[in-house]
Scaffold this motif. Structure first.
Motif, mmCIF file in Angstrom:
data_model
loop_
_atom_site.group_PDB
_atom_site.id
_atom_site.type_symbol
_atom_site.label_atom_id
_atom_site.label_comp_id
_atom_site.label_asym_id
_atom_site.label_seq_id
_atom_site.Cartn_x
_atom_site.Cartn_y
_atom_site.Cartn_z
ATOM 1 N N ASP A 51 5.762 0.796 -9.274
ATOM 2 C CA ASP A 51 6.561 0.547 -8.075
ATOM 3 C C ASP A 51 5.704 -0.134 -7.002
ATOM 4 O OD1 ASP A 51 5.044 2.553 -6.825
ATOM 5 O OD2 ASP A 51 6.659 4.015 -6.835
ATOM 6 N N ALA A 52 6.364 -0.608 -5.953
ATOM 7 C CA ALA A 52 5.683 -1.384 -4.906
ATOM 8 C C ALA A 52 4.579 -0.586 -4.219
ATOM 9 C CB ALA A 52 6.694 -1.893 -3.887
ATOM 10 N N GLU A 53 4.807 0.694 -3.992
ATOM 11 C CA GLU A 53 3.796 1.539 -3.333
ATOM 12 C C GLU A 53 2.515 1.612 -4.166
ATOM 13 O OE1 GLU A 53 1.754 4.059 -0.828
ATOM 14 O OE2 GLU A 53 3.706 3.208 -0.345
ATOM 15 N N ALA A 54 2.658 1.815 -5.475
ATOM 16 C CA ALA A 54 1.475 1.890 -6.350
ATOM 17 C C ALA A 54 0.788 0.529 -6.461
ATOM 18 C CB ALA A 54 1.869 2.405 -7.729
ATOM 19 N N ILE A 55 1.567 -0.540 -6.482
ATOM 20 C CA ILE A 55 0.981 -1.887 -6.499
ATOM 21 C C ILE A 55 0.151 -2.078 -5.234
ATOM 22 C CG2 ILE A 55 1.457 -4.373 -6.432
ATOM 23 C CD1 ILE A 55 4.115 -3.700 -7.967
ATOM 24 N N PHE A 56 0.738 -1.727 -4.094
ATOM 25 C CA PHE A 56 0.056 -1.840 -2.810
ATOM 26 C C PHE A 56 -1.265 -1.063 -2.814
ATOM 27 C CE2 PHE A 56 -0.497 0.456 1.298
ATOM 28 C CZ PHE A 56 -1.021 -0.603 2.038
ATOM 29 N N GLN A 57 -1.223 0.189 -3.250
ATOM 30 C CA GLN A 57 -2.428 1.023 -3.275
ATOM 31 C C GLN A 57 -3.514 0.392 -4.149
ATOM 32 O OE1 GLN A 57 -3.000 3.542 -1.312
ATOM 33 N NE2 GLN A 57 -0.932 3.650 -0.509
#
Length: 156
Positions: free
Chosen positions: A43-49
């Motif tokens: 998901d976008a949050e994990a990609i961001f992290q």
């Protein structure tokens, strides 16, 4: 690790792929593509992290816009799963495949289409629409979670 059919796996190829779709080959887009290539169903949050380690100025909003652009141009696939508030993304787009998800730990794996071409299923009534995709999510319990549950059950 599973390679995405028809997709590049290093920066020069990602840059060329982005340009071919009319997008600039920014460091942020290339980092998102490379990460998703090696970590599908994220998901976008994990990609961001993950990408902010190498791109500390990137924001979560930028990642959301990037996955929106990339999915809109057909460079990544957006996956919506039952009981999940956030979409997942992957670079495996060149085939018609589905997903299986463990209802306990959330692990997601690809399931190849048994027919091999889109769509794998034909509805009884297409209501006058030309069907281009059938999206199926199988849900179950993975072996690790099953074994953990059985262990806990034995101790009761």
């Amino acid at each position: 690790m599973q390679q995405s059919p028809g997709h590049p796996s290093h920066d020069d190829d990602w840059a060329q792929t982005l340009r071919a779709k009319g997008l600039r080959a920014t460091a942020q887009r290339m980092a998102v593509l490379e990460f998703l290539h090696h970590h599908p169903h994220t998901d976008a949050e994990a990609i961001f992290q993950a990408v902010r380690c190498s791109l500390p100025t990137i924001s979560l909003q930028a990642v959301h816009l990037i996955v929106l652009d990339l999915s809109g141009k057909g460079l990544i696939r957006r996956i919506s799963l039952p009981d999940s508030a956030s979409a997942r993304y992957e670079t495996r787009i060149e085939d018609n495949h589905h997903h299986i998800q463990c209802i306990r730990c959330g692990r997601i794996e690809d399931v190849d289409c048994i027919v091999g071409h889109a769509p794998c299923l034909e509805p009884h009534d297409n209501h006058g629409m030309r069907i281009i995709e059938a999206s199926i999510v199988f849900r179950g319990v993975c072996q690790s979670c099953d074994a953990e549950f059985e262990e806990k059950d034995e101790h009761l």
